[in-house]
Design a protein around this motif. Structure first.
Motif, PDB file in Angstrom:
ATOM      1  N   GLY A   1      52.213  21.099  35.449  1.00  0.00           N
ATOM      2  CA  GLY A   1      51.489  20.244  34.507  1.00  0.00           C
ATOM      3  C   GLY A   1      50.181  20.858  34.019  1.00  0.00           C
ATOM      4  O   GLY A   1      49.887  20.859  32.825  1.00  0.00           O
TER       5      GLY A   1
ATOM      6  N   SER B   1      54.157  19.882  43.023  1.00  0.00           N
ATOM      7  CA  SER B   1      55.234  19.044  42.485  1.00  0.00           C
ATOM      8  C   SER B   1      56.577  19.496  43.030  1.00  0.00           C
ATOM      9  O   SER B   1      57.458  18.680  43.331  1.00  0.00           O
TER      10      SER B   1
ATOM     11  N   GLN C   1      55.062  13.506  37.925  1.00  0.00           N
ATOM     12  CA  GLN C   1      53.833  13.884  37.239  1.00  0.00           C
ATOM     13  C   GLN C   1      53.889  13.459  35.765  1.00  0.00           C
ATOM     14  O   GLN C   1      52.880  13.094  35.173  1.00  0.00           O
TER      15      GLN C   1
ATOM     16  N   ASP D   1      52.923  11.834  42.404  1.00  0.00           N
ATOM     17  CA  ASP D   1      52.438  13.096  41.825  1.00  0.00           C
ATOM     18  C   ASP D   1      51.331  12.802  40.822  1.00  0.00           C
ATOM     19  O   ASP D   1      51.594  12.352  39.710  1.00  0.00           O
ATOM     20  N   GLU D   2      50.108  13.029  41.222  1.00  0.00           N
ATOM     21  CA  GLU D   2      48.915  12.765  40.415  1.00  0.00           C
ATOM     22  C   GLU D   2      48.894  11.336  39.858  1.00  0.00           C
ATOM     23  O   GLU D   2      48.791  11.126  38.651  1.00  0.00           O
TER      24      GLU D   2
HETATM   25 MG    MG Z   1      52.404  19.412  39.472  1.00  0.00          MG
END
Ligand code: MG
Ligand code: ATP
Ligand code: ADP
Ligand code: MG
Lengths: 209, 228
Positions: free
Chosen positions: A129, B50, B80, B153-154
């Protein structure tokens, strides 16, 4: 001299209540401001209106620049279109009508600057990301726009990358900028900040900082 | 994956994984995540956080080593990019896909805790929620499944202060009830809000783990050491 003026702008999506309610903003050439607001308050909507992606239901949006505004969407995946990271960057450089040699050289510089060299031949959507957001940012900045609209531009970056990006930005980027954040702790240091609430902008209280 | 009989923790034993043969992400990675505390997995972009979550949930399989889960755990994960899992065109339909009324009720009450009221969003496409609202919705959907092991995830990315606080409250009470929560994050506001155990991932395996208070005190040094 102003580069972007919003005059008494209201905005809504179909069948939804008004989100922006008579908002006004004037951004000078080279001026950089941060806008903070709670989730769902209308920050992204404001950027879309400023970019011309969403027509206001009332009021006027005026641009005074020779190039199109460059917008970084909140989800970087929505603006990655090429099949390698290098192509993603080279593609935006070609939009500026640079010759092949310059394109290749500048792309290489950007890849290094954003620490993406090792990922240059990978598919952008297969990156982590944080790396995806870096590619989107690197490509966008290659356009050298006069007006930058950044929707939480470093939210996916880890702490160290975020510090690097912010120091690069404050050192090198001179474009007029609207930089969105959703928390006080994310406000870029030294940048003037305003709060979006109830559809209008107001100055940020000193004790909020 | 094998199940530990009475244990309630998740364990990584010498796990290795690569996407392509030449691109290894985890190498001989070991860790223990006990239930009852919140675990934060931190580390630089691209270090494999992740990937680790996806392996834990069995979305992908590791090349060698062992991932041990509590018996009947069926772990879930909030991705995420959570919108990748939405299947329908409205919040209402998305909720109707939940396995039973109990899950639906749980999701609704969690949404209300996050100030997202069903009447306001029921007919809306989940893709048309704001970024933060979408994340909160995805969290509520996964959490409502009531799994004993959950990877987020985040989860606080893009959330405002009030929502970070609400998320921390929820995570804290879930782990008190015995959930094993593994939170992938680089959000220091979240870690400061709710104490737990921090695990630093770097170079394919965990470089450090310890209490979040200690992590917050020395984080620059610890993260730098893990990156070298
Ligand atoms: Mg990630
Ligand atoms: N495409 C859309 N269609 C309908 N409603 C929308 C659409 N996009 C956003 N909304 C709604 O408009 C309101 C403002 O959304 P917006 O995305 O501008 O908020 P935001 O301040 O950027 O929030 P966040 O911090 O979560 O990104 C929200 O109630 C949201 O649900
Ligand atoms: N689907 C994929 N195919 C190939 N490589 C991938 C894929 N997903 C992630 N990677 C690579 O694996 C590494 C770890 O990624 P990820 O686990 O997403 O990192 P993190 O979550 O720690 O930021 C990165 O180098 C990334 O480019
Ligand atoms: Mg937004």
């Amino acid at each position: 001299m102003a580069i972007l003026v919003l005059e008494d702008v209201s905005a809504a999506y179909s069948n939804s209540p008004e989100i922006l309610k008579g908002l006004s903003l004037s951004l000078e050439r080279g001026e950089q401001i941060a806008i903070i607001g709670r989730n769902g308050e209308g920050k992204t909507t404001l950027l879309k209106v400023a970019a011309g992606l969403l027509a206001p239901t009332r009021g006027k949006v005026r641009h005074f620049s020779s190039s199109n505004p460059a917008i970084l969407l909140q989800n970087p995946r929505q603006q990655l279109v090429c099949s390698t990271v290098r192509e993603e960057i080279e593609y935006t450089l070609r939009l500026n009508a640079l010759d092949d040699k310059t394109v290749a050289r500048v792309a290489q510089d950007r890849l290094q600057q954003f620490d993406l060299e090792h990922a240059s031949e990978q598919h952008p959507l297969k990156l982590s990301g944080g790396q995806q957001q870096k590619v989107a940012l690197a490509a966008l900045l290659c356009r050298e726009p006069e007006l930058l609209l950044l929707d939480e531009p470093d939210a996916y970056l880890d702490g160290a990358s975020r510090r690097e990006f912010r120091s690069f930005f404050s050192g090198q980027v001179r474009a007029a900028t609207i930089w969105i954040v959703s928390r006080v702790s994310e406000l870029p240091e030294g940048m003037k900040a305003m709060r979006l609430a109830n559809g209008v902008l107001s100055s940020l209280d000193v004790d909020e900082k | 994956m094998t199940a530990l009989d009475s244990a309630t923790h998740v364990r990584f034993d010498d796990v290795s994984f690569a996407y392509q043969d030449d691109n290894s992400v985890l190498t001989h990675c070991s860790a223990e995540f006990a239930a009852g505390v919140v675990h934060y997995v931190v580390g630089p972009s691209g270090c494999g956080k992740s990937t680790l979550g996806l392996l834990l949930c069995g979305v992908m399989s590791h090349k060698s080593g062992n991932v041990k889960l509590p018996k009947d755990a069926s772990p879930t994960m909030v991705l995420q990019f959570p919108e990748n899992l939405f299947l329908t065109d409205s919040v209402e339909e998305e909720l109707a896909l939940l396995p039973d009324a109990q899950a639906e009720e749980k999701a609704l009450s969690m949404l209300a805790d996050f100030d997202l009221h069903f009447v306001d969003i029921a007919r809306k496409s989940p893709h048309r929620l704001s970024f933060g609202q979408r994340r909160l919705f995805a969290i509520a959907l996964q959490v409502s499944l009531g799994s004993k092991v959950i990877v987020l995830d985040e989860p606080s990315l893009g959330l405002d202060e009030v929502h970070v606080h609400q998320l921390a409250n929820w995570l804290g009470s879930a782990s008190k009830k015995g959930t094993c929560s593994i939170v992938i994050t680089h959000d220091l506001d979240l870690i400061a809000e709710l104490s737990g155990e921090v695990h630093i991932l770097g170079h394919g395996s965990f470089q450090w783990h310890g209490p979040s208070t200690e992590f917050l005190k020395n984080r620059d040094m610890l993260l730098l050491a893990a990156a070298q």
